[in-house]
Scaffold this active site. Structure first.
Site, PDB file in Angstrom:
ATOM      1  CG  ASP A  22       4.481  11.823   1.012  1.00 37.56           C
ATOM      2  OD1 ASP A  22       4.754  11.785  -0.267  1.00 37.56           O
ATOM      3  OD2 ASP A  22       3.193  11.861   1.358  1.00 37.56           O
ATOM      4  CD  GLN A  43       5.070   7.003  11.521  1.00 35.32           C
ATOM      5  OE1 GLN A  43       4.901   5.817  11.502  1.00 35.32           O
ATOM      6  NE2 GLN A  43       5.817   7.851  10.835  1.00 35.32           N
ATOM      7  CB  THR A  44      -2.612   7.407  11.353  1.00 31.16           C
ATOM      8  OG1 THR A  44      -1.876   7.740  12.774  1.00 31.16           O
ATOM      9  CG2 THR A  44      -3.940   6.887  12.038  1.00 31.16           C
ATOM     10  CD  GLU A  66      -0.855  16.538   4.930  1.00 25.11           C
ATOM     11  OE1 GLU A  66       0.061  15.766   5.280  1.00 25.11           O
ATOM     12  OE2 GLU A  66      -1.507  16.635   3.911  1.00 25.11           O
ATOM     13  CE1 TYR A 125       3.927  15.595   2.215  1.00 21.45           C
ATOM     14  CE2 TYR A 125       2.839  15.676   4.162  1.00 21.45           C
ATOM     15  CZ  TYR A 125       2.797  15.536   2.809  1.00 21.45           C
ATOM     16  OH  TYR A 125       1.589  15.107   2.417  1.00 21.45           O
TER      17      TYR A 125
END
Length: 221
Positions: free
Chosen positions: A192, A96-97, A91, A174
């Site tokens: 999310d 951002q990936t 996680e 999250y």
């Protein structure tokens, strides 16, 4: 979120618009067909004379979503073995990936740091080398800090407690929800952007999903 009180027929009209918006967001014709099937399974419940409440729409979405996931879930290493540590690392890496970019990094990381104790002991130079290319290096540093706290406070384990997870460095609501729900089967939300988009469309809600107030409302739903 949307409230009861749509005009007769308004529920179906807005539901159809939601289906079209979601369909346009899909990348392939196959994906669009899958999501059209998903919405069709929901729409049979909609009656123009008695529009569904938000609770009924969300409840009606459960089985179609589970069915869709069962048919389309990707085979990912952290899903094959959803241990708390593996879920946590995955996680953090996925922030951002893209998933495909994370896979080789995850494999190398698990080889070098197979558990929390080894992550807590790793030299920063080696840690940065493992993370090189993923960017946002504070994520890696927080992983090590959280691992050290887990060793100190929880005997080298991640606590099976949503609130305690959130207190560890780098773990927000999250990520705590993902660890608690996926690894420990605790019924807590892990909201999310994807969850927000699906719920806003299923419930025909036009609220700005970028606002914290919208996220908080979904987490309470």
């Amino acid at each position: 979120m949307a409230e009861r009180g749509h005009k007769a027929g308004g529920g179906i009209k807005r539901f159809g618009a939601a289906e079209k918006r979601m369909g346009r967001a899909m990348n392939t014709e196959e994906e669009q067909n899958q999501f059209s099937d998903f919405f069709r399974q929901l729409k049979y419940r909609e009656d123009p004379r008695h529009p569904l409440t938000e609770e009924e729409r969300l409840s009606g979405a459960v089985n179609p979503l589970l069915f869709w996931y069962g048919e389309n879930a990707r085979d990912l290493p952290w899903r094959r073995q959803p241990a708390p540590y593996r879920v946590w690392v995955s996680e953090i890496m996925l922030q951002q990936t893209r998933v495909e970019a994370v896979k080789p990094y995850f494999a190398r990381f698990m080889e070098a740091c197979p558990d929390i104790s080894s992550l807590a002991r790793i030299e920063e130079e080696q840690l940065m080398k493992l993370w090189e290319g993923l960017g946002y290096y504070s994520r890696a540093r927080n992983l090590k800090k959280a691992a050290q706290e887990a060793v100190s406070l929880y005997e080298g384990r991640l606590p099976a407690d949503f609130e305690k997870l959130k207190k560890l460095p780098g773990i927000g609501p999250y990520t705590a929800g993902a660890i608690a729900s996926i690894a420990y089967q605790i019924p807590v939300p892990a909201v999310d952007g994807n969850v927000l988009r699906v719920i806003s469309r299923v419930s025909a809600d036009d609220s700005d999903i970028m606002k914290q107030s919208t996220r908080s409302k979904v987490e309470r739903a």
